[in-house]
Design a protein around this motif. Structure first.
Motif, PDB file in Angstrom:
ATOM      1  N   GLN A 192       0.830  -1.204   0.000  1.00  0.00           N
ATOM      2  CA  GLN A 192       0.000   0.000   0.000  1.00  0.00           C
ATOM      3  C   GLN A 192       0.861   1.249   0.000  1.00  0.00           C
ATOM      4  OE1 GLN A 192      -3.424   0.022   2.678  1.00  0.00           O
ATOM      5  NE2 GLN A 192      -2.787   2.031   3.430  1.00  0.00           N
ATOM      6  N   PRO A 193       0.628   2.186  -0.929  1.00  0.00           N
ATOM      7  CA  PRO A 193       1.354   3.458  -0.883  1.00  0.00           C
ATOM      8  C   PRO A 193       1.011   4.238   0.382  1.00  0.00           C
ATOM      9  CG  PRO A 193       0.196   3.167  -2.979  1.00  0.00           C
ATOM     10  CD  PRO A 193      -0.321   2.119  -2.053  1.00  0.00           C
ATOM     11  N   SER A 194       1.852   5.165   0.748  1.00  0.00           N
ATOM     12  CA  SER A 194       1.543   6.025   1.893  1.00  0.00           C
ATOM     13  C   SER A 194       0.307   6.862   1.576  1.00  0.00           C
ATOM     14  CB  SER A 194       2.726   6.941   2.201  1.00  0.00           C
ATOM     15  OG  SER A 194       2.867   7.920   1.180  1.00  0.00           O
ATOM     16  N   TRP A 195      -0.375   7.309   2.631  1.00  0.00           N
ATOM     17  CA  TRP A 195      -1.579   8.107   2.403  1.00  0.00           C
ATOM     18  C   TRP A 195      -1.227   9.394   1.656  1.00  0.00           C
ATOM     19  CZ3 TRP A 195      -2.639  13.072   3.740  1.00  0.00           C
ATOM     20  CH2 TRP A 195      -1.792  13.687   4.681  1.00  0.00           C
ATOM     21  N   GLN A 196      -0.054   9.960   1.927  1.00  0.00           N
ATOM     22  CA  GLN A 196       0.328  11.201   1.270  1.00  0.00           C
ATOM     23  C   GLN A 196       0.561  10.986  -0.215  1.00  0.00           C
ATOM     24  OE1 GLN A 196       0.645  14.555   2.794  1.00  0.00           O
ATOM     25  NE2 GLN A 196       0.285  14.738   0.586  1.00  0.00           N
ATOM     26  N   ARG A 197       1.211   9.878  -0.582  1.00  0.00           N
ATOM     27  CA  ARG A 197       1.402   9.558  -2.005  1.00  0.00           C
ATOM     28  C   ARG A 197       0.057   9.397  -2.701  1.00  0.00           C
ATOM     29  NH1 ARG A 197       6.467  10.408  -4.324  1.00  0.00           N
ATOM     30  NH2 ARG A 197       8.049   9.938  -2.756  1.00  0.00           N
ATOM     31  N   SER A 198      -0.886   8.748  -2.022  1.00  0.00           N
ATOM     32  CA  SER A 198      -2.215   8.565  -2.619  1.00  0.00           C
ATOM     33  C   SER A 198      -2.936   9.896  -2.771  1.00  0.00           C
ATOM     34  CB  SER A 198      -3.045   7.606  -1.764  1.00  0.00           C
ATOM     35  OG  SER A 198      -2.474   6.304  -1.762  1.00  0.00           O
ATOM     36  N   LEU A 223      -8.929   6.194   6.220  1.00  0.00           N
ATOM     37  CA  LEU A 223      -7.843   6.431   5.265  1.00  0.00           C
ATOM     38  C   LEU A 223      -8.357   7.224   4.067  1.00  0.00           C
ATOM     39  CD1 LEU A 223      -4.960   5.889   4.115  1.00  0.00           C
ATOM     40  CD2 LEU A 223      -5.923   3.783   3.111  1.00  0.00           C
ATOM     41  N   HIS A 318       4.945  -6.412   5.820  1.00  0.00           N
ATOM     42  CA  HIS A 318       5.275  -5.037   6.196  1.00  0.00           C
ATOM     43  C   HIS A 318       6.596  -4.683   5.533  1.00  0.00           C
ATOM     44  CE1 HIS A 318       2.059  -4.702   9.223  1.00  0.00           C
ATOM     45  NE2 HIS A 318       2.296  -5.989   9.442  1.00  0.00           N
ATOM     46  N   CYS A 319       6.671  -3.492   4.964  1.00  0.00           N
ATOM     47  CA  CYS A 319       7.830  -3.114   4.165  1.00  0.00           C
ATOM     48  C   CYS A 319       9.109  -3.221   4.987  1.00  0.00           C
ATOM     49  CB  CYS A 319       7.668  -1.689   3.636  1.00  0.00           C
ATOM     50  SG  CYS A 319       9.043  -1.199   2.566  1.00  0.00           S
ATOM     51  N   HIS A 324       9.675   2.996   2.391  1.00  0.00           N
ATOM     52  CA  HIS A 324       8.834   2.320   1.387  1.00  0.00           C
ATOM     53  C   HIS A 324       9.159   2.819  -0.033  1.00  0.00           C
ATOM     54  CE1 HIS A 324       5.754  -0.420   0.454  1.00  0.00           C
ATOM     55  NE2 HIS A 324       4.676   0.299   0.700  1.00  0.00           N
ATOM     56  N   ALA A 328       7.337   4.859  -4.037  1.00  0.00           N
ATOM     57  CA  ALA A 328       7.525   6.316  -4.085  1.00  0.00           C
ATOM     58  C   ALA A 328       7.361   6.778  -5.527  1.00  0.00           C
ATOM     59  CB  ALA A 328       8.894   6.691  -3.535  1.00  0.00           C
TER      60      ALA A 328
END
Length: 376
Positions: A192-198, A223, A318-319, A324, A328
């Motif tokens: 799962q990408p980070s919430w900020q990347r999404s 989320l 888990h990464c 992660h 990116a």
């Protein structure tokens, strides 16, 4: 192979959807198809064409949060399977799973014929011990097993993923078309990408002129709300962003994705659901498992993410790498990928004018079957 046949796929929704072509090949000959699914995959089983009956059981050797294996739980499954009066069974597994524990249980239940893919010596547990080449797409891997038993897809079935129709009308949820779906969550945190990347991706898509529908399950509602809130703040009203976090059942989510131009998602069940309704996918793919096996199957797609990152083939939940880095992904690259798969979809639509809807969908699928770099 006729009679009453069980097909087992005991893991997640996406894995069950990828078993769809194999299930349809069995259903073309069998009188009755029972799908044995785990609790995490049952909702996917309910969408599969060709399934007459579903039995749910949580396998302690497959579930990521396994229950204790007890004599009572095994005895209950043995009785349930015995009562089905089966003529045979296929056990579908991923390459890192063994079919032999379930084969033992099915033998105790009196199942007379069992087939599975197995590198381990099965003794008398299997009647068909099938082997496959590495990195075969998961849908083809499963289909190869039933084909080895002499079962094939019926004429006119192109082997794509599929769901039962009709799907519910979700126009009231999504609003007007066209739109792009972003599904930011994955069942495995490492994928799962980070919430900020999404949020950055949603913002960039909205600023590029797309209506964006952000989806997620009930457990992912917070989320999605966070991502949508940040994206709306970033765009300052420049584009419409719809929050569907926790708002849909799986059939409704399938309908939303069927209406979308493109779905953007990590390696998770909804990415395979998008493929099953024929929608192109931009796959944000963490290489903890091989994309050759688990990238969205049978539709135009672009796979993004560093496929040679240090986490490659670790199967980590888990990464293991700080930051992660494999996911990116620059938001501009996601926008470009969305435009490229939209263009492929448009070409396929134009070329198929005058054909039936079924042949149109088959053309799009064949265009996206083999990865060649870029849109596949």
């Amino acid at each position: 192979m006729k009679g009453r046949i069980l097909v087992a796929r005991l893991d997640n929704i996406g894995d069950v959807l990828l078993a769809g072509p194999a299930v349809r090949a069995v259903a073309a000959r069998a009188d009755h198809v029972v799908l044995l699914a785990g609790p995490r995959g049952r909702a996917g089983a309910e969408l599969l064409p060709g399934v007459d009956e579903i039995v749910e059981w949580c396998a302690p050797w497959i579930d990521p949060e396994p229950p204790a294996l007890t004599g009572d739980s095994v005895d209950a499954l043995v009785k349930q399977v015995r009562d089905l009066r089966l003529d045979g069974a296929f056990i579908l597994t991923s390459f890192h799973q063994s079919p032999l524990p379930l084969a033992l249980v099915l033998r105790l239940a009196g199942v007379p014929w069992i087939g599975a893919i197995s590198d381990d010596y099965p003794g008398s547990l299997l009647d068909l011990r099938h082997r496959v080449e590495e990195d075969l797409p998961e849908a083809e891997r499963a289909l190869s097993l039933v084909t080895a038993a002499g079962l094939r897809l019926p004429d006119g079935d192109d082997g794509a993923l599929a769901v039962r129709h009709p799907l519910p009308d979700t126009g009231a949820f999504t609003g007007e078309t066209p739109f792009v779906v972003v599904h930011p969550a994955a069942s495995v945190p490492a994928r799962q990408p980070s919430w900020q990347r999404s949020a950055d991706a949603v913002s960039a898509l909205a600023e590029a002129g797309h209506r964006v529908v952000v989806t997620g399950g009930i457990a992912e509602r917070d989320l999605v709300t966070r991502i949508v809130g940040a994206a709306r703040a970033d765009t300052d009203g420049a584009g419409e962003i719809v929050d569907l976090g926790g708002a849909t059942t799986l059939p409704q989510l399938a309908s939303v994705m069927a209406a979308a131009d493109v779905v953007v998602a990590p390696n998770t069940g909804p990415a395979h659901l998008a493929a099953a309704v024929g929608t192109p996918v931009v796959s944000l793919f963490a290489p903890v498992v091989p994309s050759a096996r688990w990238a969205p199957y049978g539709v135009p797609r672009v796979v993004l993410g560093d496929q040679n990152a240090p986490c490659r083939n670790t199967r980590a939940r888990h990464c293991p790498v700080p930051g992660h880095p494999c996911l990116a992904i620059d938001a501009a690259d996601i926008v470009e990928a969305v435009e490229s798969v939209k263009a492929v979809k448009a070409v396929n639509t134009v070329e198929s004018l005058g054909r039936t809807a079924e042949s149109d969908r088959g053309t799009a699928i064949r265009a996206g079957t083999k990865p060649t770099g870029g849109v596949t």
